[in-house]
Write an enzyme that holds these catalytic residues in place. Sequence first.
Site, PDB file in Angstrom:
ATOM      1  N   HIS A  62       0.874  -1.021  -0.080  1.00 52.48           N
ATOM      2  CA  HIS A  62       0.114  -0.161  -0.029  1.00 52.48           C
ATOM      3  C   HIS A  62       0.929   1.312  -0.131  1.00 52.48           C
ATOM      4  O   HIS A  62       0.458   2.176  -0.448  1.00 52.48           O
ATOM      5  CB  HIS A  62      -0.841  -0.071   1.050  1.00 52.48           C
ATOM      6  N   ASP A  63       1.967   1.369   0.737  1.00 54.11           N
ATOM      7  CA  ASP A  63       2.822   2.526   0.785  1.00 54.11           C
ATOM      8  C   ASP A  63       3.410   2.617  -0.689  1.00 54.11           C
ATOM      9  O   ASP A  63       3.203   3.804  -1.156  1.00 54.11           O
ATOM     10  CB  ASP A  63       4.039   2.007   1.566  1.00 54.11           C
ATOM     11  N   VAL A 107       1.413   4.214  -3.626  1.00 58.33           N
ATOM     12  CA  VAL A 107       0.759   5.414  -3.529  1.00 58.33           C
ATOM     13  C   VAL A 107       1.758   6.329  -3.214  1.00 58.33           C
ATOM     14  O   VAL A 107       2.681   6.261  -2.160  1.00 58.33           O
ATOM     15  CB  VAL A 107      -0.411   5.664  -2.256  1.00 58.33           C
ATOM     16  N   GLY A 166       5.020   6.101  -4.130  1.00 54.43           N
ATOM     17  CA  GLY A 166       6.113   5.455  -4.317  1.00 54.43           C
ATOM     18  C   GLY A 166       6.480   4.851  -2.799  1.00 54.43           C
ATOM     19  O   GLY A 166       5.846   5.256  -1.876  1.00 54.43           O
ATOM     20  N   ASP A 186       7.877   5.508   0.038  1.00 54.66           N
ATOM     21  CA  ASP A 186       8.682   6.661   0.976  1.00 54.66           C
ATOM     22  C   ASP A 186       7.951   6.623   2.358  1.00 54.66           C
ATOM     23  O   ASP A 186       8.073   7.697   3.055  1.00 54.66           O
ATOM     24  CB  ASP A 186       8.283   7.960  -0.076  1.00 54.66           C
ATOM     25  N   PRO A 246      -5.388  -1.682  -6.255  1.00 49.36           N
ATOM     26  CA  PRO A 246      -6.515  -2.576  -6.696  1.00 49.36           C
ATOM     27  C   PRO A 246      -7.678  -2.660  -5.822  1.00 49.36           C
ATOM     28  O   PRO A 246      -7.717  -2.958  -4.449  1.00 49.36           O
ATOM     29  CB  PRO A 246      -5.403  -3.840  -6.826  1.00 49.36           C
ATOM     30  N   THR A 306      -1.250 -15.516  -0.119  1.00 46.12           N
ATOM     31  CA  THR A 306      -1.101 -16.976   0.620  1.00 46.12           C
ATOM     32  C   THR A 306      -1.091 -16.781   2.017  1.00 46.12           C
ATOM     33  O   THR A 306      -1.285 -17.728   2.908  1.00 46.12           O
ATOM     34  CB  THR A 306       0.205 -17.537   0.009  1.00 46.12           C
ATOM     35  N   ASP A 343      -6.016 -17.623   1.744  1.00 47.73           N
ATOM     36  CA  ASP A 343      -5.539 -18.939   1.455  1.00 47.73           C
ATOM     37  C   ASP A 343      -6.274 -20.049   2.424  1.00 47.73           C
ATOM     38  O   ASP A 343      -5.886 -20.169   3.490  1.00 47.73           O
ATOM     39  CB  ASP A 343      -3.901 -19.186   1.343  1.00 47.73           C
ATOM     40  N   ASP A 353       3.672 -20.114   0.463  1.00 45.22           N
ATOM     41  CA  ASP A 353       3.936 -21.114  -0.653  1.00 45.22           C
ATOM     42  C   ASP A 353       3.030 -20.854  -1.609  1.00 45.22           C
ATOM     43  O   ASP A 353       2.445 -19.736  -1.848  1.00 45.22           O
ATOM     44  CB  ASP A 353       3.750 -22.576   0.200  1.00 45.22           C
TER      45      ASP A 353
END
Length: 326
Positions: free
Chosen positions: A65-66, A69, A71, A73, A164, A195, A246, A254
């Site tokens: 998430h960092d 948005v 880049g 930073d 996303p 996973t 998962d 995995d």
Amino acid sequence: MESRSAILLSSLLFSLLLTATSAQLSSDFYKNTCPNVETLVRSAVTKKFQQTFVTAPATLRLFFHDCFVRGCDASILIDSPTNTAEKNHPDDISLAGDGFDTVVKAKAAVDSDPQCTNKVSCADILALATRDVVVLTGGPNYPVELGRRDGRISTIASVQRHLPQPFFNLDQLNSLFGFNNLTQTDMIALSGAHTIGVSHCSRFSNRIYKFSPKNRIDPTLNLAYAFQLRQMCPLNVDPTIAISLDPTTPNTFDNTYYQNLQQGKGLLSSDEVLFTDARSKSTVDLFASNNDAFQQAFVNAITKLGRVGVKTGNQGEIRHDCSQIN
């Protein structure tokens, strides 16, 4: 009107700038200023992980998430007294506190070494902690490129349309990842981080209760799995309830995630589409059958992710407190 040659030149310069920026990152960036940085971070992360497994998926998701948005930073870590920072956006509110706490504890461990105090950026600490939680859950070890500076800006507005969504189709996923210089293979490999991840019932409830055009179950979902999900996520369920992405090996990094997709057990439609879309199915099949291929692709992808929009040199700063600009 700008000539074609001028446009080509400007795009070439932009590409060179991106290459130059990532070239300034190196795995031994702190060899003279804080040679023990990796040991200090790993020790703090391991201790936190031993206290709660959530440390792993929370830290990994925080890094993603960092980087997506503004880049990589550490702008996701900044607090706002008026609740207008990145972390206050609806897409970030579900980020688990254990991820933030992991960075706080690792930063404290680094700064406790007199040689390292205020020498290592929060962005680099987050990148190192991310690698460490991957290893702690059975995933691949890999060198982390370092040398990022911390950003000074964090706004709700900058998050909009940069992360996303659980309903995205393949074109939407490829477009968003492509914006960050990541290929479809990178996107599928990074999705494999699910996973060890979790999601809240509200993110997929439409697949088990209200799939259009009638109130039915999403036909791409394994039916037995869908009924299990209905038991775990009844209507009007507590919004804090989290379900493993998962269902088979939720605590192990995995390739089972991809095997689940083959069986219709992708929790989010943005997971399952990787298998149901013919353009990405072969990559899912490869990763499902070959854990080494998945892990190599993941290392390549997360290394590229770690270069997105990085600030180096005299850009940004090294925050004394990861939640506040200096």
